[in-house]
Design a protein around this motif. Sequence first.
Motif, PDB file in Angstrom:
ATOM      1  N   ALA A 146     -12.789   7.084  -5.143  1.00  0.00           N
ATOM      2  CA  ALA A 146     -12.055   5.836  -5.415  1.00  0.00           C
ATOM      3  C   ALA A 146     -12.960   4.803  -6.091  1.00  0.00           C
ATOM      4  O   ALA A 146     -12.623   3.620  -6.167  1.00  0.00           O
ATOM      5  CB  ALA A 146     -11.489   5.268  -4.117  1.00  0.00           C
ATOM      6  N   ARG A 194      -7.766   1.959  -2.530  1.00  0.00           N
ATOM      7  CA  ARG A 194      -6.957   2.791  -3.427  1.00  0.00           C
ATOM      8  C   ARG A 194      -5.816   1.967  -4.050  1.00  0.00           C
ATOM      9  O   ARG A 194      -5.506   2.084  -5.238  1.00  0.00           O
ATOM     10  CB  ARG A 194      -6.383   3.990  -2.674  1.00  0.00           C
ATOM     11  CG  ARG A 194      -7.421   5.079  -2.352  1.00  0.00           C
ATOM     12  CD  ARG A 194      -6.871   6.113  -1.387  1.00  0.00           C
ATOM     13  NE  ARG A 194      -7.710   7.331  -1.325  1.00  0.00           N
ATOM     14  CZ  ARG A 194      -7.570   8.272  -0.387  1.00  0.00           C
ATOM     15  NH1 ARG A 194      -6.641   8.132   0.563  1.00  0.00           N
ATOM     16  NH2 ARG A 194      -8.357   9.344  -0.363  1.00  0.00           N
ATOM     17  N   THR A 195      -5.235   1.073  -3.246  1.00  0.00           N
ATOM     18  CA  THR A 195      -4.127   0.244  -3.753  1.00  0.00           C
ATOM     19  C   THR A 195      -4.631  -0.765  -4.781  1.00  0.00           C
ATOM     20  O   THR A 195      -4.009  -0.960  -5.843  1.00  0.00           O
ATOM     21  CB  THR A 195      -3.446  -0.479  -2.574  1.00  0.00           C
ATOM     22  OG1 THR A 195      -2.953   0.487  -1.648  1.00  0.00           O
ATOM     23  CG2 THR A 195      -2.318  -1.381  -3.052  1.00  0.00           C
ATOM     24  N   ASN A 200      -7.097  -0.371  -6.685  1.00  0.00           N
ATOM     25  CA  ASN A 200      -7.335   0.422  -7.911  1.00  0.00           C
ATOM     26  C   ASN A 200      -6.020   0.660  -8.659  1.00  0.00           C
ATOM     27  O   ASN A 200      -5.907   0.430  -9.855  1.00  0.00           O
ATOM     28  CB  ASN A 200      -7.948   1.784  -7.565  1.00  0.00           C
ATOM     29  CG  ASN A 200      -9.380   1.668  -7.054  1.00  0.00           C
ATOM     30  OD1 ASN A 200     -10.003   0.610  -7.182  1.00  0.00           O
ATOM     31  ND2 ASN A 200      -9.893   2.734  -6.448  1.00  0.00           N
ATOM     32  N   ASP A 201      -4.997   1.102  -7.898  1.00  0.00           N
ATOM     33  CA  ASP A 201      -3.698   1.400  -8.533  1.00  0.00           C
ATOM     34  C   ASP A 201      -3.165   0.174  -9.272  1.00  0.00           C
ATOM     35  O   ASP A 201      -2.574   0.284 -10.341  1.00  0.00           O
ATOM     36  CB  ASP A 201      -2.652   1.803  -7.471  1.00  0.00           C
ATOM     37  CG  ASP A 201      -2.961   3.141  -6.821  1.00  0.00           C
ATOM     38  OD1 ASP A 201      -3.831   3.859  -7.348  1.00  0.00           O
ATOM     39  OD2 ASP A 201      -2.356   3.431  -5.769  1.00  0.00           O
ATOM     40  N   THR A 236       0.864  -1.188   0.000  1.00  0.00           N
ATOM     41  CA  THR A 236       0.000   0.000   0.000  1.00  0.00           C
ATOM     42  C   THR A 236       0.901   1.239   0.000  1.00  0.00           C
ATOM     43  O   THR A 236       2.108   1.121   0.145  1.00  0.00           O
ATOM     44  CB  THR A 236      -0.897  -0.003   1.260  1.00  0.00           C
ATOM     45  OG1 THR A 236      -0.057  -0.073   2.415  1.00  0.00           O
ATOM     46  CG2 THR A 236      -1.868  -1.171   1.238  1.00  0.00           C
ATOM     47  N   TRP A 241     -14.092  10.657  -0.303  1.00  0.00           N
ATOM     48  CA  TRP A 241     -12.850   9.966  -0.690  1.00  0.00           C
ATOM     49  C   TRP A 241     -13.173   8.610  -1.304  1.00  0.00           C
ATOM     50  O   TRP A 241     -12.581   8.179  -2.286  1.00  0.00           O
ATOM     51  CB  TRP A 241     -11.938   9.779   0.502  1.00  0.00           C
ATOM     52  CG  TRP A 241     -11.131  10.990   0.866  1.00  0.00           C
ATOM     53  CD1 TRP A 241     -10.862  12.081   0.085  1.00  0.00           C
ATOM     54  CD2 TRP A 241     -10.480  11.219   2.126  1.00  0.00           C
ATOM     55  NE1 TRP A 241     -10.081  12.979   0.788  1.00  0.00           N
ATOM     56  CE2 TRP A 241      -9.834  12.481   2.026  1.00  0.00           C
ATOM     57  CE3 TRP A 241     -10.370  10.501   3.321  1.00  0.00           C
ATOM     58  CZ2 TRP A 241      -9.087  13.014   3.082  1.00  0.00           C
ATOM     59  CZ3 TRP A 241      -9.632  11.037   4.373  1.00  0.00           C
ATOM     60  CH2 TRP A 241      -9.001  12.281   4.238  1.00  0.00           C
ATOM     61  N   CYS A 242     -14.161   7.927  -0.716  1.00  0.00           N
ATOM     62  CA  CYS A 242     -14.490   6.578  -1.227  1.00  0.00           C
ATOM     63  C   CYS A 242     -15.155   6.675  -2.599  1.00  0.00           C
ATOM     64  O   CYS A 242     -14.865   5.884  -3.498  1.00  0.00           O
ATOM     65  CB  CYS A 242     -15.412   5.860  -0.251  1.00  0.00           C
ATOM     66  SG  CYS A 242     -14.585   5.365   1.267  1.00  0.00           S
ATOM     67  N   GLU A 256      -7.299   2.851   2.067  1.00  0.00           N
ATOM     68  CA  GLU A 256      -5.987   2.689   1.401  1.00  0.00           C
ATOM     69  C   GLU A 256      -5.923   1.355   0.670  1.00  0.00           C
ATOM     70  O   GLU A 256      -5.348   1.251  -0.428  1.00  0.00           O
ATOM     71  CB  GLU A 256      -4.853   2.817   2.410  1.00  0.00           C
ATOM     72  CG  GLU A 256      -3.456   2.634   1.830  1.00  0.00           C
ATOM     73  CD  GLU A 256      -3.157   3.487   0.601  1.00  0.00           C
ATOM     74  OE1 GLU A 256      -3.657   4.643   0.531  1.00  0.00           O
ATOM     75  OE2 GLU A 256      -2.459   2.995  -0.307  1.00  0.00           O
ATOM     76  N   ARG A 280       0.343   8.109   1.377  1.00  0.00           N
ATOM     77  CA  ARG A 280      -1.049   8.495   1.090  1.00  0.00           C
ATOM     78  C   ARG A 280      -1.936   8.217   2.316  1.00  0.00           C
ATOM     79  O   ARG A 280      -2.799   9.014   2.681  1.00  0.00           O
ATOM     80  CB  ARG A 280      -1.536   7.718  -0.134  1.00  0.00           C
ATOM     81  CG  ARG A 280      -2.937   8.024  -0.583  1.00  0.00           C
ATOM     82  CD  ARG A 280      -3.215   7.372  -1.926  1.00  0.00           C
ATOM     83  NE  ARG A 280      -3.001   5.914  -1.875  1.00  0.00           N
ATOM     84  CZ  ARG A 280      -3.015   5.145  -2.978  1.00  0.00           C
ATOM     85  NH1 ARG A 280      -3.192   5.685  -4.180  1.00  0.00           N
ATOM     86  NH2 ARG A 280      -2.836   3.842  -2.879  1.00  0.00           N
ATOM     87  N   ARG A 331     -16.626  -1.668  -3.024  1.00  0.00           N
ATOM     88  CA  ARG A 331     -15.865  -1.772  -4.283  1.00  0.00           C
ATOM     89  C   ARG A 331     -16.268  -3.078  -4.938  1.00  0.00           C
ATOM     90  O   ARG A 331     -16.058  -4.149  -4.361  1.00  0.00           O
ATOM     91  CB  ARG A 331     -14.364  -1.778  -3.993  1.00  0.00           C
ATOM     92  CG  ARG A 331     -13.490  -1.890  -5.256  1.00  0.00           C
ATOM     93  CD  ARG A 331     -12.028  -1.894  -4.887  1.00  0.00           C
ATOM     94  NE  ARG A 331     -11.156  -1.720  -6.038  1.00  0.00           N
ATOM     95  CZ  ARG A 331     -10.581  -2.704  -6.739  1.00  0.00           C
ATOM     96  NH1 ARG A 331     -10.857  -3.982  -6.430  1.00  0.00           N
ATOM     97  NH2 ARG A 331      -9.772  -2.445  -7.753  1.00  0.00           N
ATOM     98  N   SER A 388      -3.915  11.061   4.519  1.00  0.00           N
ATOM     99  CA  SER A 388      -5.370  10.967   4.778  1.00  0.00           C
ATOM    100  C   SER A 388      -5.645  11.056   6.270  1.00  0.00           C
ATOM    101  O   SER A 388      -6.572  11.732   6.710  1.00  0.00           O
ATOM    102  CB  SER A 388      -5.929   9.644   4.238  1.00  0.00           C
ATOM    103  OG  SER A 388      -5.651   9.525   2.870  1.00  0.00           O
TER     104      SER A 388
END
Length: 419
Positions: free
Chosen positions: A59, A114-115, A117-118, A13, A55-56, A111, A17, A75, A21
């Motif tokens: 994402a 987000r990870t 997703n990345d 992660t 934020w969510c 996080e 970031r 998600r 946050s």
Amino acid sequence: MSDTQAKGDNLRTDGNRLWDSLMEMAKIGETEKGGVCRLALTDLDRESRDLFSRWCEDAGCSITVDKMGNIFARRPGKNNDLPPIMTGSHLDSQPTGGKYDGVYGVLAGLEVVRTLNDLNIETEAPIEVAVWTNEEGSRFAPAMVASGVFAGVFDLDYGLSRADLDGKTMGEELERIGYAGDQDVGGREVGAYFEAHIEQGPILENEDKTIGVVTGAQGQRWYEVTLTGQEAHAGPTPMHSRKDALVGAARMVGEVNRIGLENQPNACATVGLMQVTPNSRNVIPGSVFFCIDFRHPKDEVLSGMDAELRKVCADIAADIGLEMDFEEIWYSPPVAFDEACVSAVRSACEGGNIGHMDIVSGAGHDACYLSRVAPTAMIFTPCLNGISHNEIESAEPEHLEAGCNVLLQAMIERANAIQ
Ligand code: HGY
Ligand code: MN
Ligand code: MN
């Protein structure tokens, strides 16, 4: 996503970031000493909920809110008929709370999203990040009441009727801040639940370990006691004829402490809240309201402490001639977490070469109630000098990142994302 990258062990992660946050969220309700005061269902709680939800959504998550105000950021996975793999914690704080208690688990969950997703990882099962209402039990009692309703421990009416010391109910306050959701509370399958949290005690730091593999949590009993004596003048009233409610409460506080000390190791006994009436320097207190918090990992010891407390309080009230209303308002038995989830946490530590140890949680957490409806485990990280429920609460970014990496691994394993 290349084959090697998809292998769990090297997924990481973004600790910076996550830290950013946490610091951004800590601005909401920040106090002079560097902590936060963000009591459940206040405007500040609403602000933190709004920020998390934004934020969510950024994402790519969808947001739902249930009738207890619990928030779920979802998600999608490949197969959305599967029960979600859930993580999360709480955003409400103590009046003099720290920046990490609860918030860390919520933002570690974000996080993870987000990870994923990345790295373009699509998990088999959907992922959900939860924010549980009123975990602290500070403004409204008992603690973890909303995750308790989700787990079917309390009914919805009980949850919504919990009132603060000013008589405002959770239902009214949820409406007022716009978080009285339309979703039913609980009653749905959860594939597994993992909660990351700071330890809030000194063990990991003393043992120089980065991660606590939490195998369970101790039991808790909460009481509310009202003593009624007689208000009278502090001057002309002879000592032997007084019915001093505060003297009664003081003796009972001493007994609470003695019961805790006599049930070592592990017992905890605290009186943290007391209201004296009329609270005037030259009036003998006619009434005192106070709360007792008992904890122990063994249920039978907790029951013994309970029996002794009831007896000593009755004896003291009789001795002084006080009326006593003694109510046990909450009992949460000791919890053992799910073996498979605990070993998912443990193997994530081993895979990442992260120093770890098994630990039982001294604090209560929403995971305690989730464990009744889903395979559950927790991940602890150290906090400076083990201090929490204090504005000076502090944690190291690298520890929080390590905990988030373990959370990512454990969730991916359970969401069987690795094809
Ligand atoms: O009281 C507890 O253990 C938690 O902070 N609600
Ligand atoms: Mn907490
Ligand atoms: Mn707390």
